[in-house]
Write a protein that holds these residues in place. Sequence first.
Motif, short mmCIF file in Angstrom:
data_model
loop_
_atom_site.label_atom_id
_atom_site.label_comp_id
_atom_site.label_asym_id
_atom_site.label_seq_id
_atom_site.Cartn_x
_atom_site.Cartn_y
_atom_site.Cartn_z
N ARG A 208 69.01 12.86 35.73
CA ARG A 208 69.77 12.78 34.48
C ARG A 208 69.17 13.69 33.41
O ARG A 208 69.40 13.50 32.21
CB ARG A 208 69.84 11.34 33.98
N VAL A 209 68.43 14.70 33.85
CA VAL A 209 67.83 15.67 32.94
C VAL A 209 68.22 17.07 33.40
O VAL A 209 68.23 17.35 34.60
CB VAL A 209 66.29 15.54 32.90
N MET A 210 68.55 17.95 32.46
CA MET A 210 68.99 19.30 32.83
C MET A 210 68.47 20.34 31.85
O MET A 210 68.42 20.11 30.64
CB MET A 210 70.51 19.36 32.92
N TRP A 211 68.07 21.48 32.39
CA TRP A 211 67.54 22.56 31.57
C TRP A 211 68.66 23.35 30.90
O TRP A 211 69.74 23.52 31.47
CB TRP A 211 66.72 23.52 32.44
N GLY A 212 68.39 23.83 29.70
CA GLY A 212 69.32 24.72 29.01
C GLY A 212 68.57 25.69 28.13
O GLY A 212 67.51 25.36 27.57
N SER A 213 69.09 26.90 27.99
CA SER A 213 68.37 27.96 27.28
C SER A 213 68.66 28.02 25.79
O SER A 213 67.79 28.34 24.99
CB SER A 213 68.73 29.32 27.89
N ASP A 214 69.89 27.77 25.39
CA ASP A 214 70.41 28.02 24.05
C ASP A 214 70.49 29.52 23.76
O ASP A 214 70.19 29.97 22.67
CB ASP A 214 69.60 27.31 22.96
N PHE A 215 70.91 30.28 24.78
CA PHE A 215 71.26 31.68 24.57
C PHE A 215 72.40 31.75 23.57
O PHE A 215 73.27 30.88 23.57
CB PHE A 215 71.69 32.28 25.92
N PRO A 216 72.48 32.78 22.72
CA PRO A 216 71.57 33.91 22.60
C PRO A 216 70.41 33.70 21.64
O PRO A 216 69.58 34.58 21.47
CB PRO A 216 72.50 35.02 22.09
N PHE A 217 70.35 32.52 21.00
CA PHE A 217 69.29 32.29 20.01
C PHE A 217 67.90 32.42 20.62
O PHE A 217 66.95 32.84 19.97
CB PHE A 217 69.47 30.90 19.38
N VAL A 218 67.78 32.06 21.90
CA VAL A 218 66.47 32.08 22.56
C VAL A 218 65.97 33.50 22.81
O VAL A 218 64.77 33.71 22.99
CB VAL A 218 66.52 31.29 23.88
N VAL A 219 66.86 34.47 22.80
CA VAL A 219 66.46 35.84 23.13
C VAL A 219 65.39 36.34 22.17
O VAL A 219 64.42 36.99 22.58
CB VAL A 219 67.69 36.78 23.12
N ALA A 220 65.54 36.03 20.90
CA ALA A 220 64.57 36.49 19.90
C ALA A 220 63.29 35.65 19.90
O ALA A 220 62.31 36.01 19.25
CB ALA A 220 65.20 36.45 18.51
N GLU A 221 63.30 34.53 20.62
CA GLU A 221 62.13 33.64 20.64
C GLU A 221 61.20 33.97 21.80
O GLU A 221 60.08 34.43 21.59
CB GLU A 221 62.60 32.18 20.75
N CYS A 222 61.64 33.74 23.02
CA CYS A 222 60.81 34.02 24.19
C CYS A 222 61.55 34.83 25.24
O CYS A 222 61.02 35.07 26.32
CB CYS A 222 60.29 32.72 24.80
N GLY A 223 62.78 35.23 24.92
CA GLY A 223 63.62 35.93 25.88
C GLY A 223 64.30 34.95 26.81
O GLY A 223 63.84 33.82 27.01
N TYR A 224 65.42 35.38 27.39
CA TYR A 224 66.16 34.48 28.25
C TYR A 224 65.36 34.11 29.49
O TYR A 224 65.30 32.94 29.89
CB TYR A 224 67.50 35.12 28.65
N LYS A 225 64.72 35.09 30.10
CA LYS A 225 63.92 34.82 31.29
C LYS A 225 62.77 33.88 30.96
O LYS A 225 62.42 32.98 31.73
CB LYS A 225 63.39 36.13 31.87
N GLY A 226 62.18 34.04 29.78
CA GLY A 226 61.09 33.16 29.35
C GLY A 226 61.55 31.73 29.19
O GLY A 226 60.80 30.79 29.47
N ALA A 227 62.80 31.54 28.75
CA ALA A 227 63.33 30.19 28.60
C ALA A 227 63.35 29.46 29.92
O ALA A 227 63.08 28.26 30.00
CB ALA A 227 64.74 30.26 28.01
N LYS A 228 63.69 30.18 30.98
CA LYS A 228 63.70 29.60 32.32
C LYS A 228 62.27 29.34 32.81
O LYS A 228 61.96 28.27 33.33
CB LYS A 228 64.43 30.53 33.27
N GLU A 229 61.39 30.32 32.63
CA GLU A 229 60.03 30.21 33.15
C GLU A 229 59.24 29.11 32.45
O GLU A 229 58.36 28.49 33.05
CB GLU A 229 59.30 31.54 32.99
N ALA A 230 59.54 28.84 31.19
CA ALA A 230 58.81 27.83 30.43
C ALA A 230 58.88 26.46 31.08
O ALA A 230 57.91 25.70 31.07
CB ALA A 230 59.33 27.76 29.00
N VAL A 231 60.02 26.14 31.68
CA VAL A 231 60.18 24.82 32.27
C VAL A 231 59.21 24.62 33.43
O VAL A 231 58.58 23.56 33.55
CB VAL A 231 61.63 24.60 32.74
N SER A 232 59.07 25.62 34.28
CA SER A 232 58.13 25.51 35.40
C SER A 232 56.70 25.39 34.90
O SER A 232 55.91 24.60 35.44
CB SER A 232 58.26 26.74 36.31
N LEU A 233 56.35 26.13 33.86
CA LEU A 233 55.00 26.07 33.32
C LEU A 233 54.71 24.69 32.72
O LEU A 233 53.61 24.15 32.89
CB LEU A 233 54.81 27.16 32.26
#
Length: 333
Positions: free
Chosen positions: A278-303
């Motif tokens: 009942r938990v799901m990842w989301g990026s909040d593109f395009p706002f995240v692009v200026a923060e950690c980048g879209y790819k970073g948004a995905k990688e952060a969850v694994s870290l």
Amino acid sequence: MAVRLTSVLLPVSVQFRRPQRFVFISRNTKFTASAATMATGAPQSRTKIIDSHLHVWASPQEAADKYPYFPGQEPTLPGDVALLLQSMEEAGVDGALIVQPINHKFDHSLVASVLKKYPSKFVGCCLANPAEDGSGVKQLENLILKDNFCAVRFNPYLWPSGQQMTNEVGKAMFSKAGELGVPVGFMCMKGLSVHISEIEELCTEFPSTLVLLDHLAFCKPPINDEENQAFTALLKLSRFPQVYVKFSALFRVSRMPFPYEDLSNTLSQVVSSFGANRVMWGSDFPFVVAECGYKGAKEAVSLIANQIPLSSSELEWIMGRTISQLFQNQWLP
């Protein structure tokens, strides 16, 4: 610390508008089927990575030609579909739920065109119109049945001044969403404590309507009593089997820079309460692009997950299996 998956029995009375694709079945059934597949040695397909929360809006040229921005809501950064597709490809993300942006407000034509052009890649979440005349109920129905939107967002700050999402119009739209079999997403930008009573009332009165809590319901890692109460309230919403949590827009809810390590305990408690299913990842593109980048948004969850740690199966649920099953495998080839 190992965290558990909870089994969720969803209301059997709910019928989705696309019975060939959207059918409520119990989570027990799903897990049993998965286990049976593994036991028989049948080939396992890769779980797709699905982004549960992003936005797309017109490019300046598209806005001038066909899809104008709502006056006063002109975007300050690019968010066109070409940039989104490029970002997803670079990050290895297979599909996404597009949430109608405020930049186009109740004009859904741009997002509808994207859904029509990329039907196997995107699912749409429309924006509820809480107009006092009740016209938003019919608008919601049309967007779901005619324009292929599969979810609806409740933005409480669009309700008329002094009114809540539990007013007559709000309840009518929430009930209609349940009738149509589409989830309702809540944006609690000013804090969950401001809206928790409304959410609880709607969940109690309409148990067949699924709920998505955007961005951890804007609960930051608590550092005082008020924030502790809000986070506890979030965890207690797990008692409603129809409630799901988006582990999304991490840059908005973390107090630290990428990779947002202070969210590890938050994620651990959320998964322990709700179950990874009942938990799901989301990026909040395009706002995240200026923060950690879209790819970073995905990688952060694994870290973050590695610090808890989560099992590989639990991480798969969060990164795509939860939302894929919620929408009954919309993203299958």
